[in-house]
Enzyme design. Structure first.
Site, PDB file in Angstrom:
ATOM      1  N   ARG A  21       0.833  -1.226   0.000  1.00 41.76           N
ATOM      2  CA  ARG A  21       0.000   0.000   0.000  1.00 41.76           C
ATOM      3  C   ARG A  21       0.858   1.262   0.000  1.00 41.76           C
ATOM      4  NH1 ARG A  21      -3.012  -3.635  -0.676  1.00 41.76           N
ATOM      5  NH2 ARG A  21      -5.138  -3.867   0.094  1.00 41.76           N
ATOM      6  N   SER A  65     -10.473  -0.671   3.324  1.00 40.86           N
ATOM      7  CA  SER A  65      -9.733  -0.805   4.587  1.00 40.86           C
ATOM      8  C   SER A  65      -9.293   0.578   5.053  1.00 40.86           C
ATOM      9  CB  SER A  65      -8.489  -1.662   4.393  1.00 40.86           C
ATOM     10  OG  SER A  65      -8.846  -2.925   3.901  1.00 40.86           O
ATOM     11  N   GLU A 121      -4.581   3.796   6.388  1.00 40.12           N
ATOM     12  CA  GLU A 121      -4.294   3.655   4.960  1.00 40.12           C
ATOM     13  C   GLU A 121      -4.907   4.840   4.213  1.00 40.12           C
ATOM     14  OE1 GLU A 121      -5.999   1.213   1.439  1.00 40.12           O
ATOM     15  OE2 GLU A 121      -5.468  -0.212   3.006  1.00 40.12           O
TER      16      GLU A 121
HETATM   17  N1  EPU Z   1     -10.788 -10.623  10.239  1.00 44.67           N
HETATM   18  C1  EPU Z   1     -11.456 -10.699  11.439  1.00 44.67           C
HETATM   19  N2  EPU Z   1     -12.383  -9.753  11.727  1.00 44.67           N
HETATM   20  C2  EPU Z   1     -12.703  -8.760  10.868  1.00 44.67           C
HETATM   21  C3  EPU Z   1     -12.000  -8.673   9.644  1.00 44.67           C
HETATM   22  C4  EPU Z   1     -11.040  -9.626   9.349  1.00 44.67           C
HETATM   23  O1  EPU Z   1     -11.219 -11.593  12.243  1.00 44.67           O
HETATM   24  O2  EPU Z   1     -13.573  -7.948  11.202  1.00 44.67           O
HETATM   25  C5  EPU Z   1      -9.813 -11.666   9.909  1.00 44.67           C
HETATM   26  C6  EPU Z   1     -10.378 -12.586   8.800  1.00 44.67           C
HETATM   27  O3  EPU Z   1     -11.130 -13.612   9.328  1.00 44.67           O
HETATM   28  C7  EPU Z   1      -9.133 -13.079   8.125  1.00 44.67           C
HETATM   29  C8  EPU Z   1      -8.158 -11.924   8.289  1.00 44.67           C
HETATM   30  O4  EPU Z   1      -8.653 -11.099   9.330  1.00 44.67           O
HETATM   31  O5  EPU Z   1      -8.623 -14.182   8.791  1.00 44.67           O
HETATM   32  C9  EPU Z   1      -7.966 -11.139   7.004  1.00 44.67           C
HETATM   33  O6  EPU Z   1      -9.211 -10.617   6.572  1.00 44.67           O
HETATM   34  P1  EPU Z   1      -9.538 -10.362   5.026  1.00 44.67           P
HETATM   35  O7  EPU Z   1      -9.259 -11.581   4.211  1.00 44.67           O
HETATM   36  O8  EPU Z   1     -10.895  -9.762   4.944  1.00 44.67           O
HETATM   37  O9  EPU Z   1      -8.445  -9.324   4.552  1.00 44.67           O
HETATM   38  P2  EPU Z   1      -7.815  -8.025   5.260  1.00 44.67           P
HETATM   39  O10 EPU Z   1      -6.412  -8.332   5.626  1.00 44.67           O
HETATM   40  O11 EPU Z   1      -8.702  -7.526   6.341  1.00 44.67           O
HETATM   41  C10 EPU Z   1      -6.826  -7.098   3.028  1.00 44.67           C
HETATM   42  C11 EPU Z   1      -6.812  -5.794   2.294  1.00 44.67           C
HETATM   43  C12 EPU Z   1      -8.105  -5.584   1.550  1.00 44.67           C
HETATM   44  C13 EPU Z   1      -8.305  -6.741   0.582  1.00 44.67           C
HETATM   45  C14 EPU Z   1      -8.319  -8.047   1.377  1.00 44.67           C
HETATM   46  C15 EPU Z   1      -8.417  -9.269   0.506  1.00 44.67           C
HETATM   47  C16 EPU Z   1      -5.379  -4.336   3.604  1.00 44.67           C
HETATM   48  C17 EPU Z   1      -5.306  -3.168   4.530  1.00 44.67           C
HETATM   49  N3  EPU Z   1      -6.595  -4.704   3.235  1.00 44.67           N
HETATM   50  O12 EPU Z   1      -7.837  -7.002   4.045  1.00 44.67           O
HETATM   51  O13 EPU Z   1      -7.977  -4.405   0.778  1.00 44.67           O
HETATM   52  O14 EPU Z   1      -9.524  -6.622  -0.144  1.00 44.67           O
HETATM   53  O15 EPU Z   1      -7.080  -8.163   2.131  1.00 44.67           O
HETATM   54  O16 EPU Z   1      -7.209  -9.474  -0.173  1.00 44.67           O
HETATM   55  O17 EPU Z   1      -4.348  -4.872   3.222  1.00 44.67           O
HETATM   56  C18 EPU Z   1      -8.353  -2.065   0.873  1.00 44.67           C
HETATM   57  O18 EPU Z   1      -7.127  -1.915   0.898  1.00 44.67           O
HETATM   58  O19 EPU Z   1      -9.137  -1.080   0.892  1.00 44.67           O
HETATM   59  C19 EPU Z   1      -8.902  -3.401   0.886  1.00 44.67           C
HETATM   60  C20 EPU Z   1     -10.223  -3.631   0.979  1.00 44.67           C
END
Ligand code: EPU
Length: 338
Positions: A164, A238, A334
């Site tokens: 990012r 995010s 972010e």
């Molecule tokens: N999780 C929780 N609770 C929550 C949210 C997430 O326990 O409320 C856990 C999920 O169960 C999972 C882990 O956290 O085990 C990761 O969650 P998720 O797969 O939804 O991905 P993320 O790390 O929260 C990142 C990106 C997103 C992108 C997703 C999918 C960042 C800051 N965010 O989110 O990007 O869509 O992976 O690849 O890196 C964005 O940047 O705006 C964005 C949406």
């Protein structure tokens, strides 16, 4: 010379849908508009803010300067054997470009389906999702250098991409305007289905040999199920980055919270899931007034109606404090706060 509007509401130019006013506003439809705009010393010396789709911005106050909206359109491509070089104007809507490529079987962007925002913003924060980052398909971009008036080309390495992050968020912040981006895609797809949720959804749909279109459809479905649609509920994806901590810090946290969601990285570092940390602090789906976090993804802050930018900012401050208190980890935003 582009038309300069005065005292313009930015409500429709930020996906949080919060109210803020711009003292001046210019829509840029071609590179010449930039050359003409900055030939006037008044605009050269005025504070400015460059916006694309407004999907990564939180306005907490009016902007007493010139907002420059990049609205340069157009998509073209050059094919070279199995490679395809697709060039899009900085003002194209990112997902329209993804659909353009998916419809033509140009592979590489399908995992990035449905990300809100514009083409010009895509390299700035190296957008990423479901195992793919923009840097994996970025070839070059054209950028107008505000101080010199030159138009330069930046290669993938010039952009210094990181999680990012890029040169456009660091040393060149506010100094360049990206007018077009060229992506290197392939007519011979090597699909990335390593991300657990994609594999699971493909299995659900009994798709054994997925096409580019299948991946795009599945990614879009996962996003729709987890993330609020900015056209109905204001948000900027995010709100925080996933924090990267040392292995020692991680082990300290894990000894108290054995279920800590994490991904091991090289160099003895560990990435933590910010959404999980926030949820553990009781913030998932929480609402204060018209602002809050999303019920299916605590990492996404939302405007449930007529929240102000400050309402949303206040919640982000509270979350930062709570996560720091509970885990000793400092979350970094972010989203750009104006
Ligand atoms: N999780 C929780 N609770 C929550 C949210 C997430 O326990 O409320 C856990 C999920 O169960 C999972 C882990 O956290 O085990 C990761 O969650 P998720 O797969 O939804 O991905 P993320 O790390 O929260 C990142 C990106 C997103 C992108 C997703 C999918 C960042 C800051 N965010 O989110 O990007 O869509 O992976 O690849 O890196 C964005 O940047 O705006 C964005 C949406």
């Amino acid at each position: 010379m582009p038309e300069i509007l005065e005292n313009i509401s930015l409500k429709n130019f930020n996906t949080f849908g919060v109210e803020a006013k711009a003292r001046w506003f210019a829509d840029i439809n071609k590179e010449d508009d930039l050359i003409n705009l900055f030939s006037d010393p008044k605009w050269m010396s005025t504070e400015r803010l460059i916006v694309g789709g407004g999907s990564n911005m939180l306005f907490t106050q009016d902007f007493d300067g010139l907002v420059i909206r990049v609205n340069i359109k157009g998509i073209t491509q050059i094919e070279d054997g199995d490679d395809v070089y697709v060039t899009a104007g900085g003002g194209e809507v990112w997902n329209n470009l993804v659909n353009y490529c998916v419809d033509r079987d140009f592979a590489g962007m399908e995992n990035l389906s449905l990300i809100p925002g514009s083409v010009g913003a895509s390299p700035v924060q190296n957008i990423g999702a479901y195992g793919v980052e923009l840097k994996d398909v970025f070839f070059s971009c054209r950028a107008y250098m505000i101080e010199t008036g030159a138009i330069l080309s930046f290669s993938n390495t010039d952009c210094k991409f990181d999680y990012r992050d890029s040169i456009f968020k660091k040393e060149l912040k506010g100094k360049v305007i990206i007018t077009a981006v060229t992506y290197k895609l392939s007519k011979k797809p090597s699909l990335n289905i390593t991300y657990g949720a994609i594999a699971a959804e493909l299995q659900n749909r009994e798709i054994e040999a997925p096409t580019i279109k299948d991946i795009s459809t599945v990614v879009s479905a996962i996003r729709v199920s987890k993330l609020p649609d900015p056209s109905t509920i204001g948000n900027a994806g995010s709100f925080f980055k996933n924090p990267v901590v040392s292995k020692d810090t991680f082990e300290r946290i894990q000894s108290v919270f054995p279920d800590t969601v994490h991904y091991c990285l090289p160099n003895n570092t560990v990435k933590l899931a910010a959404g999980w940390l926030i949820e553990q602090c009781g913030w998932k789906g929480k609402k204060i007034g018209q602002a809050g976090t999303w019920k299916n993804q605590a990492l996404v802050l939302v405007n449930y109606g007529n929240a102000s930018g400050l309402d949303i900012y206040d919640i982000s401050e509270k979350i930062i404090l709570d996560v720091k208190d509970k885990f000793g980890v400092l979350l970094e935003r972010e989203v750009n706060v104006i």
